[in-house]
Design a protein around this motif. Sequence first.
Motif, PDB file in Angstrom:
ATOM      1  N   GLU A  96      -9.069  40.387 -16.783  1.00 20.02           N
ATOM      2  CA  GLU A  96      -9.276  39.614 -17.876  1.00 20.02           C
ATOM      3  C   GLU A  96     -10.292  38.571 -17.621  1.00 20.02           C
ATOM      4  OE1 GLU A  96      -6.044  38.685 -20.659  1.00 20.02           O
ATOM      5  OE2 GLU A  96      -5.177  40.610 -20.578  1.00 20.02           O
ATOM      6  N   VAL A  97     -11.489  38.431 -18.203  1.00 23.72           N
ATOM      7  CA  VAL A  97     -12.312  37.272 -18.003  1.00 23.72           C
ATOM      8  C   VAL A  97     -12.432  36.391 -18.971  1.00 23.72           C
ATOM      9  CG1 VAL A  97     -14.482  36.609 -17.049  1.00 23.72           C
ATOM     10  CG2 VAL A  97     -13.679  38.592 -16.075  1.00 23.72           C
ATOM     11  N   CYS A  98     -12.401  35.113 -18.809  1.00 25.21           N
ATOM     12  CA  CYS A  98     -12.276  34.192 -20.052  1.00 25.21           C
ATOM     13  C   CYS A  98     -13.454  33.061 -19.679  1.00 25.21           C
ATOM     14  CB  CYS A  98     -11.072  33.605 -20.409  1.00 25.21           C
ATOM     15  SG  CYS A  98     -10.037  34.572 -21.453  1.00 25.21           S
ATOM     16  N   PRO A  99     -14.386  32.993 -20.152  1.00 25.33           N
ATOM     17  CA  PRO A  99     -15.339  32.064 -20.039  1.00 25.33           C
ATOM     18  C   PRO A  99     -15.088  30.579 -20.678  1.00 25.33           C
ATOM     19  CG  PRO A  99     -16.735  33.959 -20.454  1.00 25.33           C
ATOM     20  CD  PRO A  99     -15.199  33.942 -20.948  1.00 25.33           C
ATOM     21  N   LYS A 100     -15.129  29.406 -19.999  1.00 24.87           N
ATOM     22  CA  LYS A 100     -14.941  28.043 -20.769  1.00 24.87           C
ATOM     23  C   LYS A 100     -15.822  27.607 -21.524  1.00 24.87           C
ATOM     24  CE  LYS A 100     -11.458  26.049 -19.713  1.00 24.87           C
ATOM     25  NZ  LYS A 100     -10.154  26.012 -20.505  1.00 24.87           N
ATOM     26  N   LEU A 101     -16.177  28.237 -22.684  1.00 22.91           N
ATOM     27  CA  LEU A 101     -17.395  27.829 -23.378  1.00 22.91           C
ATOM     28  C   LEU A 101     -16.914  27.277 -24.890  1.00 22.91           C
ATOM     29  CD1 LEU A 101     -19.513  31.492 -23.333  1.00 22.91           C
ATOM     30  CD2 LEU A 101     -19.680  29.258 -21.917  1.00 22.91           C
ATOM     31  N   SER A 102     -15.637  26.883 -24.768  1.00 23.99           N
ATOM     32  CA  SER A 102     -15.182  26.374 -26.119  1.00 23.99           C
ATOM     33  C   SER A 102     -13.784  25.379 -25.634  1.00 23.99           C
ATOM     34  CB  SER A 102     -14.965  27.159 -27.238  1.00 23.99           C
ATOM     35  OG  SER A 102     -13.846  28.004 -26.769  1.00 23.99           O
ATOM     36  N   ILE A 103     -13.715  24.473 -26.464  1.00 27.29           N
ATOM     37  CA  ILE A 103     -12.645  23.268 -26.120  1.00 27.29           C
ATOM     38  C   ILE A 103     -11.288  23.841 -27.092  1.00 27.29           C
ATOM     39  CG2 ILE A 103     -11.578  21.073 -26.093  1.00 27.29           C
ATOM     40  CD1 ILE A 103     -14.621  20.258 -25.424  1.00 27.29           C
ATOM     41  N   TRP A 104     -10.091  24.215 -26.508  1.00 27.24           N
ATOM     42  CA  TRP A 104      -8.873  24.509 -27.140  1.00 27.24           C
ATOM     43  C   TRP A 104      -8.354  22.849 -27.678  1.00 27.24           C
ATOM     44  CZ3 TRP A 104      -6.822  28.502 -23.714  1.00 27.24           C
ATOM     45  CH2 TRP A 104      -7.212  29.764 -23.901  1.00 27.24           C
TER      46      TRP A 104
END
Length: 347
Positions: free
Chosen positions: A310-318
């Motif tokens: 699984e690849v999760c780009p960090k393009l948003s902030i939780w």
Amino acid sequence: MAYNKLRKDYLLNRWVVIATERSRRPTDFVKPQNEIAKNDSCPMCIGNECATPPASMLYLKENDKIRCSADPAEGERPKNWLIRSFPNLYPAFIPPKTLQDEIDANVLEGNCGFAIGEHEVLAESPNHNEDPANAELPQLELLIKAYIDRLSVFSTKPYVKYVQIFRNYKPDAGASLSHAHSQIIATPIIPPTVANEQAASKAYFKANKTCFFCDLYHKEASGPRAILENEHFLVFTPYASITPLEFWILPKHHASNMLNLSETELRVFAKTLKASLKALRTLVNDPPYNYWFHLAIDKDTQNSYHWHLEVCPKLSIWAGFELSTGVYINTVPPEVAAAELKKIISV
């Protein structure tokens, strides 16, 4: 006004809001990137081997051949390495020091236990700025082989129930050092997300007599979220993606982990991983990301579970809503993400 879409994960009790009303194009996330400068004191660069604990595993190049070894207990450490795997200086899990500690690792009383396990850092290349998107294929194949070798070692430890292989790319994704590296953590428990996924897969297998992920391949391969398919792997954006441009790499051949990956499958996986991450880099200007393997080492899951990356780009902030509820908001529909990545991916 159209409603946003609420989607549930394939297996987990996890919900995602696909925010079509505030939908963004992938290119909206493009940010200028600063070149990563090599630091002469980088502990993972050639010449600084003594700045780390002795390597548990080395791939050395000697006379145009590659052999597996380890750092000597004393004396000068080899500098002709291609891959180094060594204990983390600040481990989350540490090996048992005594037989009793090893026994205690399997005794979790109520909500308490000992964090006994393994925690290694894997220097992926002697080249500081090399990563899977720009590495030469032979080096990337060697990296995957190293993952498999360490998985093979850790999965036989009696105190290990799970082995997590993951990569943090850039500081925004949690990387504290810029040298290309991954981490491997072996734990005395199966982490909740993986445990829940395995339990749901086992229930699906019991009800349908087939592997959920094998069925998922057939569904996603012909759908709008498929990005790339070759003879051994499918790349696609999951239905309930938790981040913009999240994608998975799913092997066609059923296996609960990578231990029996053939040489051909290994080579094709390296090409697939490189092409996918290169497309992500091109589309949104080399963003930070995390990737991780989900797998199983318990023999009871051999038929029901199916490894994948699984690849999760960090393009948003939780922020507050996501952190307080476990419900995620994704402003890029996975169908749009797949279409944009598909336009530029090449193998």
